[in-house]
Motif scaffolding. Sequence first.
Motif, PDB file in Angstrom:
ATOM      1  N   TRP A  32       0.823  -1.203   0.000  1.00  0.00           N
ATOM      2  CA  TRP A  32       0.000   0.000   0.000  1.00  0.00           C
ATOM      3  C   TRP A  32       0.864   1.265   0.000  1.00  0.00           C
ATOM      4  O   TRP A  32       1.812   1.382   0.775  1.00  0.00           O
ATOM      5  CB  TRP A  32      -0.899  -0.040   1.232  1.00  0.00           C
ATOM      6  N   ALA A  33       0.551   2.189  -0.900  1.00  0.00           N
ATOM      7  CA  ALA A  33       1.162   3.528  -0.942  1.00  0.00           C
ATOM      8  C   ALA A  33       2.686   3.502  -1.056  1.00  0.00           C
ATOM      9  O   ALA A  33       3.362   4.385  -0.534  1.00  0.00           O
ATOM     10  CB  ALA A  33       0.738   4.334   0.285  1.00  0.00           C
ATOM     11  N   GLY A  34       3.227   2.497  -1.727  1.00  0.00           N
ATOM     12  CA  GLY A  34       4.661   2.451  -1.953  1.00  0.00           C
ATOM     13  C   GLY A  34       5.501   2.120  -0.737  1.00  0.00           C
ATOM     14  O   GLY A  34       6.669   2.509  -0.650  1.00  0.00           O
ATOM     15  N   TYR A  35       4.911   1.368   0.213  1.00  0.00           N
ATOM     16  CA  TYR A  35       5.629   1.060   1.449  1.00  0.00           C
ATOM     17  C   TYR A  35       6.598  -0.114   1.315  1.00  0.00           C
ATOM     18  O   TYR A  35       7.332  -0.400   2.251  1.00  0.00           O
ATOM     19  CB  TYR A  35       4.628   0.765   2.573  1.00  0.00           C
ATOM     20  N   GLY A  36       6.592  -0.801   0.197  1.00  0.00           N
ATOM     21  CA  GLY A  36       7.517  -1.920   0.052  1.00  0.00           C
ATOM     22  C   GLY A  36       7.007  -2.935  -0.941  1.00  0.00           C
ATOM     23  O   GLY A  36       6.209  -2.614  -1.840  1.00  0.00           O
ATOM     24  N   TYR A  37       7.437  -4.183  -0.758  1.00  0.00           N
ATOM     25  CA  TYR A  37       7.152  -5.220  -1.747  1.00  0.00           C
ATOM     26  C   TYR A  37       6.891  -6.571  -1.088  1.00  0.00           C
ATOM     27  O   TYR A  37       7.403  -6.865  -0.008  1.00  0.00           O
ATOM     28  CB  TYR A  37       8.347  -5.381  -2.709  1.00  0.00           C
ATOM     29  N   ILE A  38       6.104  -7.359  -1.804  1.00  0.00           N
ATOM     30  CA  ILE A  38       5.999  -8.795  -1.535  1.00  0.00           C
ATOM     31  C   ILE A  38       6.688  -9.493  -2.690  1.00  0.00           C
ATOM     32  O   ILE A  38       6.357  -9.257  -3.864  1.00  0.00           O
ATOM     33  CB  ILE A  38       4.536  -9.264  -1.457  1.00  0.00           C
ATOM     34  N   CYS A  39       7.655 -10.328  -2.392  1.00  0.00           N
ATOM     35  CA  CYS A  39       8.431 -11.008  -3.435  1.00  0.00           C
ATOM     36  C   CYS A  39       8.421 -12.514  -3.217  1.00  0.00           C
ATOM     37  O   CYS A  39       8.339 -12.992  -2.079  1.00  0.00           O
ATOM     38  CB  CYS A  39       9.876 -10.516  -3.438  1.00  0.00           C
ATOM     39  N   HIS A  40       8.517 -13.235  -4.331  1.00  0.00           N
ATOM     40  CA  HIS A  40       8.724 -14.687  -4.250  1.00  0.00           C
ATOM     41  C   HIS A  40      10.196 -14.972  -4.488  1.00  0.00           C
ATOM     42  O   HIS A  40      10.796 -14.468  -5.443  1.00  0.00           O
ATOM     43  CB  HIS A  40       7.890 -15.425  -5.297  1.00  0.00           C
ATOM     44  N   ALA A  41      10.778 -15.743  -3.595  1.00  0.00           N
ATOM     45  CA  ALA A  41      12.200 -16.089  -3.715  1.00  0.00           C
ATOM     46  C   ALA A  41      12.367 -17.599  -3.710  1.00  0.00           C
ATOM     47  O   ALA A  41      11.606 -18.323  -3.047  1.00  0.00           O
ATOM     48  CB  ALA A  41      12.995 -15.483  -2.560  1.00  0.00           C
ATOM     49  N   THR A  42      13.324 -18.065  -4.459  1.00  0.00           N
ATOM     50  CA  THR A  42      13.733 -19.463  -4.375  1.00  0.00           C
ATOM     51  C   THR A  42      15.142 -19.502  -3.806  1.00  0.00           C
ATOM     52  O   THR A  42      15.956 -18.601  -4.069  1.00  0.00           O
ATOM     53  CB  THR A  42      13.701 -20.151  -5.746  1.00  0.00           C
ATOM     54  N   ALA A  43      15.423 -20.516  -3.026  1.00  0.00           N
ATOM     55  CA  ALA A  43      16.723 -20.598  -2.352  1.00  0.00           C
ATOM     56  C   ALA A  43      17.176 -22.041  -2.268  1.00  0.00           C
ATOM     57  O   ALA A  43      16.362 -22.986  -2.339  1.00  0.00           O
ATOM     58  CB  ALA A  43      16.627 -20.003  -0.956  1.00  0.00           C
ATOM     59  N   SER A  44      18.462 -22.219  -2.095  1.00  0.00           N
ATOM     60  CA  SER A  44      19.044 -23.543  -1.889  1.00  0.00           C
ATOM     61  C   SER A  44      20.035 -23.462  -0.738  1.00  0.00           C
ATOM     62  O   SER A  44      20.367 -22.368  -0.264  1.00  0.00           O
ATOM     63  CB  SER A  44      19.760 -24.012  -3.162  1.00  0.00           C
ATOM     64  N   ARG A  45      20.512 -24.608  -0.276  1.00  0.00           N
ATOM     65  CA  ARG A  45      21.477 -24.609   0.822  1.00  0.00           C
ATOM     66  C   ARG A  45      22.795 -23.978   0.392  1.00  0.00           C
ATOM     67  O   ARG A  45      23.212 -24.081  -0.759  1.00  0.00           O
ATOM     68  CB  ARG A  45      21.749 -26.038   1.305  1.00  0.00           C
ATOM     69  N   LEU A  46      23.428 -23.310   1.340  1.00  0.00           N
ATOM     70  CA  LEU A  46      24.759 -22.786   1.073  1.00  0.00           C
ATOM     71  C   LEU A  46      25.705 -23.935   0.755  1.00  0.00           C
ATOM     72  O   LEU A  46      25.588 -25.026   1.336  1.00  0.00           O
ATOM     73  CB  LEU A  46      25.280 -22.008   2.278  1.00  0.00           C
TER      74      LEU A  46
END
Length: 414
Positions: A32-46
């Motif tokens: 709302w009103a440019g307060y940030g983002y919802i993102c989808h991330a994929t990750a794996s083990r270090l």
Amino acid sequence: MPSPPSPTDISISLLAKTGLQLQSIKTLQSLWAGYGYICHATASRLPSLASSGKSSRSASASNSGISTPEDHHSLILKLITPPPANAGDEGHMRKMLSYQVEQYFYSHLAPLLPPSIPVAKCLASINEQQSDGTSTTAMILTDLRQTFPIAGEKREALSVTQVHAALDWLSSFHGFWWPRVKDIRRTELVHPPIEEFSRNVHEAQSRTVWLNGGYTYLATRRSEFANLAADHDSEWREPLTDSEEDGQSISEIVASILAPRGRGRGPAEGYMTLIHGDVKSENLFTSRDGKEVAFYDFQYTGLGLGVCDLTKLFTCSVPLSMLVGKGSVGKELAMQEPEKELLDRYLLRLKEVSGKGYEWDIFVRHWETALVDWLRFQASWGFWGNTKWLEARVRHILKDEEWRSGVAGNRSYA
């Protein structure tokens, strides 16, 4: 002023704390009103963990709490980097507090819930305040869509199966917290925005969830209420804003009954639990068969009566036929059998999960009082959803002398 951190940089930093590395990231929506983002991330083990054998794999799984293939994790980043705001901006204050409340819920309260009340797990989070007045709040959450792939989205109504599942989740959530809210320190609960920001620094550092769950209650909607009181074209101006015999309007009397107290006991104190605070189809995912749901967006979680969550669900997401059957909605409307069946279902599980008693007559009084309060907000803000049903129900409630007598004397609530 420096640029806010990017979703990629924040994800890399937070994932490293969990033994994961970022593979990809995609913005799903802006807040709302440019307060940030919802993102989808994929990750794996270090790599260091991936090559260290079974013990490291077990540790990584334990830390992440994710039941996805070990080399691929589907995650959600919620990143809040708010724009500058004018001093005293209540809307901005409300939003900023709400993100802190949500972070507290996921970090401290969600882990206490049993698996039968599914919510996302928070793997890592930050809440940083910079000297220039900017801030960064972020959470890495498990992706509910892995188990609950059907989004409620902006639908006018859920299916019958989904409505039942949503009721079961809510009654379980409310029932779980009902006997436990006595252990929550009320001195650390978040007060209405302007009041909260006037408290001293020490208190502000101990914020948990809202003292009064939701975002529509009268204490934070005084300007809208004043507009309603001045709107001579509104049907609801006189019945909701005119003073009663004790000098208070029916809206103020209702708000006093429903509002939790920071100190002392209110009329409905014995029935207070934690509520979600923003119940609607857009804030849930369901299983493919619709028989299970998981809610998200806990920005307005706090104390309240469970029926306050139901008012928005029934008005905004329940098919009208599940409230009135095949009958029509006239000018005034008493509780119809389909509505009663939904409330019966909710109340039965609420009592089973909580192990506490709740007489039907008291429950209905709470329910109808919450409907009046919810209508007050809609009448001052704007109507949407099952508007005709809501207005017809409240017209009937306001003419019910037994209800008015109970509300005026705060009877049948304790």
